[in-house]
Design an enzyme around this catalytic site. Structure first.
Site, short mmCIF file in Angstrom:
data_model
loop_
_atom_site.label_atom_id
_atom_site.label_comp_id
_atom_site.label_asym_id
_atom_site.label_seq_id
_atom_site.Cartn_x
_atom_site.Cartn_y
_atom_site.Cartn_z
N HIS A 129 19.05 -28.21 72.87
CA HIS A 129 17.71 -28.26 73.47
C HIS A 129 16.65 -28.83 72.52
CE1 HIS A 129 14.96 -27.64 76.58
NE2 HIS A 129 15.26 -26.42 76.95
N ASP B 89 15.58 -32.34 76.43
CA ASP B 89 14.77 -31.50 77.30
C ASP B 89 15.23 -31.78 78.74
OD1 ASP B 89 13.74 -34.00 77.85
OD2 ASP B 89 11.84 -33.66 76.81
#
Length: 516
Positions: free
Chosen positions: A489, A493
């Site tokens: 992450h 995104d």
């Protein structure tokens, strides 16, 4: 001898080594010819007769820009004494950047054998592969300190002793201790009463299950031998003592009678449940399965990835029928046999090329995202020793047929343990395909330092509404396959992950674009 740490391309330094050793990948023609080259042998010699080992072939040519932290190569240490004859203690070397310990898989030489230059002394199983350990000097193998099967021998630990004069063989063999901190796989043996008494104080703690058995069978814990870590007495230690009759040396009065036998006591004890009785009877029904170095490294890396990498999961279904039709056409019309996985690799590689933000990794040192220059796909391959990830480099630029041939070759080498370091180290993205099993979908764990891995499930036939050529919507049977992206992450995104899966779905819906 003191040994250097290799961090930059090696300079040519000529010197005469004393007793030096070298390693090579098993059955690797390229690596054998490389290390036997006199020019490269000079490259591997340090300024004080020390032996240097490059992390990979590219470091010898000086094209590897990133410096790697390598553990020092541990070779042989010569000993000269007026009391003992001259001898050399060979130590476990660091054969890869991540190696902390190794296993002695096989000794090619026996004690007393003459050693010629280039002779293979032993085979060492590391965290990456099995390598041969060669001698660069003549001598005689006087003493093997780490026999075949020795597990987890730490880097720098002595593994053997050599001499130059054959007349020194017996003297050195009898005078050199084989204790040297090496963990050896020794067969279990029964010790006599004197040995047991000598180890009375070796028990530091007793496990709960062992305490229960000691109480049930009224054993003298001071006469038992502890095999657990830090002197812990384990359940297995007590069961071994019960079988062999050891430990039952407490003095029993006439009222107590003789210590109960395991068979009679299990039946008579009211505190032993049926489950406990079954557990005691089946105590020999299990078998320890030792982990290989590769499996230990995999376990450590996966745990580190799951704990330190923020995993983001995105899933999507794709229609597999166009891919199956293309595969059938290639086989029937062009006699080109490719697998579904080969086409998936190509589709993923093209999607990464079209969405370069997904072909990146997180730099801990810089605290930012680094885009990769090439699309190198790591393929998860299951082997007997553990999971390997051979790499198809520049997969976006290769045809499906060339990808298919390369994957077959890499998979065979992975299962045979013959992969070269540059064939499994690196990669920018991974694919784990379980479509050959009854697995509909799953979430894979990211392979650091990569930032993404695609989990591929099996194809399933489902009924879905489809608009026909006449513009009328009607039910039809289609083959669907689930794809689940596990992404870092810090790099991915929702926007980057969604763009990547969108590009991937487009490749599957118009699969023929991959032939362009």
């Amino acid at each position: 001898m003191a040994l250097s740490r290799l961090r930059h391309p090696v300079k040519v330094i000529s010197c005469a080594p004393s007793l030096l050793l070298r390693a090579r990948l098993l059955s690797s023609v390229a690596s054998r010819s490389l290390f036997r080259s006199p020019h490269v042998q000079n490259l591997l010699l340090g300024g004080h007769g020390s032996l240097l080992r490059p992390a990979s072939l590219c470091m010898l040519t000086g094209v590897h820009e990133n410096s790697l932290k390598l553990k020092p190569w541990v070779g042989g240490v010569k000993h000269f004494s007026s009391a003992d004859p001259s001898h050399t203690v060979l130590q476990m070397p660091a054969l890869s950047p991540t190696m902390n310990q190794g296993n002695i898989a096989k000794w090619r030489k026996k004690e007393g054998d003459k050693i010629e230059v280039g002779d293979v002394l032993c085979e060492i199983e590391t965290d990456k592969a099995t390598l041969e350990f060669e001698s660069l000097e003549e001598g005689y193998l006087a003493k093997i300190l780490a026999p075949e099967g020795s597990k987890d021998v730490a880097v720098g630990q002595p593994i053997a002793v050599t001499v130059e004069d054959p007349s020194d063989l017996e003297i050195v063999k009898n005078s050199v201790s084989s204790g040297s901190g090496i963990r050896e796989e020794k067969p279990s043996h029964h010790v006599d009463r004197n040995e047991v008494k000598a180890q009375k104080t070796s028990i530091a703690r007793i496990s709960p299950s062992a305490k229960l058995l000691i109480t049930e069978y009224r054993l003298d814990s001071s006469l038992l031998m502890a095999s657990g870590a830090h002197g812990t007495l384990l359940k297995g230690d007590v069961l071994d003592a019960i079988k062999s009759g050891k430990g039952s040396s407490k003095v029993f009065s006439s009222k107590e009678g003789k210590p109960p036998s395991p068979q009679t006591h299990v039946k008579a004890s009211p505190t032993v449940s049926p489950d406990s009785r079954s557990q005691l009877k089946q105590s020999d029904s299990f078998e320890d399965f030792p982990n290989s170095q590769i499996r230990k490294v995999i376990a450590r890396r996966l745990l580190d990835s799951k704990q330190n990498t923020p995993h983001l999961y995105l899933s999507s279904d794709v229609i597999l029928d166009p891919l199956l039709s293309l595969r059938k056409e290639l086989k029937e019309q062009h006699d080109v046999k490719v697998s579904v996985n080969d086409i998936v690799i190509k589709a993923v590689a093209v999607a990464l090329r079209n969405v370069p933000e997904a072909n990146a990794y997180w730099s801990v040192e810089k605290g930012e995202v680094i885009l990769c220059d090439s699309v190198d796909i790591s393929i998860a391959v299951a082997t007997e020793k553990g999971l390997m990830t051979p790499i198809v480099r520049n997969a976006d630029q290769k045809t499906i047929s060339s990808i298919s041939l390369e994957v077959k070759e890499l998979a065979e080498k992975a299962r045979a343990g013959k992969l070269l370091p540059n064939e499994f180290q690196g990669g920018t993205f991974s694919i784990s395909n379980l479509g050959m099993f009854p697995v509909d979908n799953f979430c894979a764990i990211i392979n650091p330092p990569q930032s993404g891995i695609l989990a591929v499930g099996r194809g399933n036939k489902v009924v879905e509404p489809v608009i026909g050529s006449d513009g009328v919507e009607k039910p039809a049977i289609v083959t669907k396959m689930n794809l689940t992206l596990s992404a870092d992450h810090r790099v991915f995104d929702g926007k980057v992950g969604g763009a990547f899966l969108s590009a991937l779905r487009s490749n599957f819906s118009d699969i023929r674009r991959l032939l362009l």
